[in-house]
Motif scaffolding. Structure first.
Motif, PDB file in Angstrom:
ATOM      1  N   UNK A   1       0.831  -1.210   0.000  1.00 42.15           N
ATOM      2  CA  UNK A   1       0.000   0.000   0.000  1.00 42.15           C
ATOM      3  C   UNK A   1       0.866   1.262   0.000  1.00 42.15           C
ATOM      4  N   UNK A   2       1.956   1.226   0.755  1.00 46.14           N
ATOM      5  CA  UNK A   2       2.846   2.393   0.791  1.00 46.14           C
ATOM      6  C   UNK A   2       3.467   2.648  -0.574  1.00 46.14           C
ATOM      7  N   UNK A   3       3.854   1.570  -1.269  1.00 50.27           N
ATOM      8  CA  UNK A   3       4.432   1.715  -2.618  1.00 50.27           C
ATOM      9  C   UNK A   3       3.435   2.358  -3.570  1.00 50.27           C
ATOM     10  N   UNK A   4       2.197   1.857  -3.568  1.00 56.92           N
ATOM     11  CA  UNK A   4       1.210   2.388  -4.501  1.00 56.92           C
ATOM     12  C   UNK A   4       0.742   3.782  -4.092  1.00 56.92           C
ATOM     13  N   UNK A   5       0.763   4.096  -2.814  1.00 52.95           N
ATOM     14  CA  UNK A   5       0.416   5.455  -2.400  1.00 52.95           C
ATOM     15  C   UNK A   5       1.414   6.453  -2.966  1.00 52.95           C
ATOM     16  N   UNK A   6       2.693   6.087  -2.971  1.00 50.14           N
ATOM     17  CA  UNK A   6       3.708   6.949  -3.564  1.00 50.14           C
ATOM     18  C   UNK A   6       3.478   7.110  -5.064  1.00 50.14           C
ATOM     19  N   UNK A   7       3.131   6.016  -5.740  1.00 50.66           N
ATOM     20  CA  UNK A   7       2.891   6.086  -7.179  1.00 50.66           C
ATOM     21  C   UNK A   7       1.652   6.929  -7.499  1.00 50.66           C
TER      22      UNK A   7
END
Length: 583
Positions: free
Chosen positions: A333-339
């Motif tokens: 979730x953290x990765x996709x929030x950054x994207x």
């Protein structure tokens, strides 16, 4: 009568009205009581925590006609006029609009005049971090030694942007975020005074949304009460603010744990139809799984977050996930929030993130990592026959090392006992001696294929390969020409090098990519470059009972093994990027 916003109508007018800043209130009241007031104060903290309100209350307290008093009476002429902003000696300056050096010079000129209406001149400079460097410099001397009738109160949300020289001249007070309990109590009190009927869970949710800012909480209450005709419920607050109820998160987490893609997509669609933004949903979902992790790992973790209203429900949902799964979910979730910050369609990334969680991508990645690690261990493990062969090769290397030591090669002719030199060699090998770690894991296959037809083809075309490498990049050619092809196994060409520096430089990814591209061009199919030292190759061939090793001169230096020693020397001195070689 014109409506006044609740945060203005219920702005604290005395120290006892302030919420959550008791450490500051007590200090200021003690200073007033003992007549130890400072000439300059710095109030810093998050927005809406009472910095400007505290500054105005302090200005009233020191100028109250019944004081100075630890609490302003709010009844005398001075208190009422300061509250209304009608006293010329109490100036509230917006530094964002008056940030230049000219405004500060004007202030500095007026400071020296005595107050005309009240006891003390008070300058409240809000958002003081917006002043320019020149304005700060103009303020420094006055801030350090103002006239006895002047008090400065600086307020800011970003104290790190203030010069250290300014901070050192002030008494600094750090305003903290107001706790959920204190905010809820204050909001309920305001509701009672305003005749607003509010549910407890709605007030608690408003307090959580404000992120510790009392002003934000009162503003949300004002907005929601207007929308609901005086009846504030949790559903109304969620509808007004675009928030998500804990039950929706629990439903979504359950669907993820079961891998139910259909329900997950339905929940996402329902959230979008309700007007929720994808990035806000992602943020709230991250917080939710963070709280699940806290519940899983820490006993009584409900005290570590203000978002858990019902610890029992959280505990039931947390039991459906392992710690490893929760870590993986949070990472995803953290990765996709950054994207999502840079995406044109953030909703699509939100859906992809949840579908990845539903499909068990985290578990698959963990299994894949474990399988890769297991495969790597299998490849590095050796059979008993291979161990015996390595032992024979090691014995042969030790024998040659003893011979070299006895001949004085390692000592440069010094008269040192052979036993001592062997001990020193075991403790600290010389840099140019190669190790078995550089021998390819499939060395036996390379030895058996050293006279294969495929290797003959490579030998016949090797000069063409070298010429193409030279045409492509002459610096790579200067290092690569030190090696000779010794075998071909499957799609790998084994090249033996006389000099370890040449081998290591050739193995650099950029150089290796050039060589492998040319090998594919010249040989008609992709080939990998595998390298080792000639000494190790000779020992391996000798250990296999074959007396056809590549000639290796142990007495030769790297420069003598090189066909162009001056090129090697220049490259070693200046590096590949600075050397240009021309024919």
């Amino acid at each position: 009568m014109e409506h006044i916003a609740l945060y203005r109508a219920w702005r604290p007018q005395s120290f006892q009205d302030m919420v959550g800043q008791q450490h500051i209130i007590r200090t200021l009241q003690n200073a007033i009581r003992e007549n130890k007031l400072s000439h300059a104060y710095l109030f810093n903290g998050p927005r809406g925590t009472g910095k400007t309100s505290a500054a105005k209350i302090l200005a009233k307290a020191v100028n109250c006609e019944k004081g100075p008093a630890i609490e302003p009476c709010n009844e005398c002429e001075s208190c009422r006029r300061i509250t209304a902003g009608a006293v010329m000696d109490v100036l509230e300056i917006d530094a964002a609009s008056n940030r230049g050096v000219e405004e500060i010079r004007d202030l500095r000129e007026k400071v020296k005049y005595a107050p005309t209406e009240v006891r003390h001149k008070v300058y409240i400079i809000d958002e003081v971090h917006m002043l320019t460097t020149e304005a700060f410099n103009a303020l420094l001397k006055t801030l350090e030694e103002p006239p006895p009738h002047v008090m400065f109160i600086l307020a800011t949300t970003e104290p790190h942007r203030l010069p250290a020289t300014v901070i050192s001249r002030c008494q600094r007070f750090d305003f903290r975020r107001v706790s959920l309990e204190e905010q809820s109590e204050r909001l309920m009190w305001i509701c009672k005074q305003e005749g607003i009927e509010a549910d407890t869970d709605a007030v608690q949710y408003i307090a959580r949304l404000s992120d510790g800012g009392m002003r934000d909480a009162v503003s949300i209450l004002d907005q929601t009460s207007s929308f609901t005709d005086g009846k504030v419920t949790l559903e109304h607050v969620l509808s007004m603010t675009g928030g998500m109820a804990s039950a929706q998160f629990a439903e979504l987490a359950k669907a993820i744990s079961q891998g139910d893609i259909g329900i997950t997509l339905q929940i996402i669609e329902r959230l979008m139809q309700e007007g929720k933004s994808a990035d806000k949903c992602m943020e709230n979902l991250l917080y939710y799984f963070r709280d699940l992790l806290m519940i899983t790992m820490v006993p009584n973790a409900e005290g570590m977050t203000e978002r858990i209203l019902d610890p029992t429900d959280f505990g039931e949902v947390a039991k459906t996930f392992t710690k490893r799964q929760l870590f993986g979910i949070i990472d995803t979730l953290n990765h996709y929030q950054t994207e999502m910050k840079y995406a044109a369609q953030p909703q699509m990334l939100f859906e992809v993130a949840l579908l990845k969680l539903c499909s068990g991508a985290e578990q698959q990645e963990i299994i894949s990592i474990q399988a890769t690690s297991s495969t790597a261990l299998d490849k590095t493990s050796v059979s008993s026959s291979e161990v015996d062969q390595l032992k024979r090769q090691l014995a042969a290397l030790e024998k040659k090392l003893d011979q070299a030591v006895s001949q004085g090669l390692s000592t440069g002719g010094n008269n040192v006992p052979a036993g001592a030199m062997k001990s020193q060699a075991n403790r600290a090998p010389t840099p140019r001696i190669s190790f078995l770690a550089k021998v390819p894991s499939q060395i036996e296959s390379y030895i058996s294929q050293r006279n294969s037809p495929e290797f003959t083809v490579v030998q016949n075309k090797w000069n063409q390969v070298l010429q193409r490498v030279k045409e492509e990049k002459v610096t790579v050619h200067a290092w690569f020409m030190n090696g000779e092809p010794v075998s071909v196994y499957q799609d790998a060409i084994l090249v033996a090098f006389k000099n370890d520096i040449h081998r290591e430089t050739t193995e650099k990814p950029a150089n290796k990519q050039v060589i492998e591209r040319i090998l594919e061009q010249q040989l008609g199919s992709p080939h990998r470059l595998v390298s080792m030292m000639q000494k190790d190759w000779n020992d391996a061939v000798e250990g296999a009972g074959i007396s056809e090793p590549i000639p290796l001169d142990l007495d030769s230096s790297p420069e003598e093994n090189s066909k162009e020693p001056w090129v090697d020397e220049a490259l070693q001195l200046f590096g590949d990027d600075l050397v240009v070689i021309k024919d």
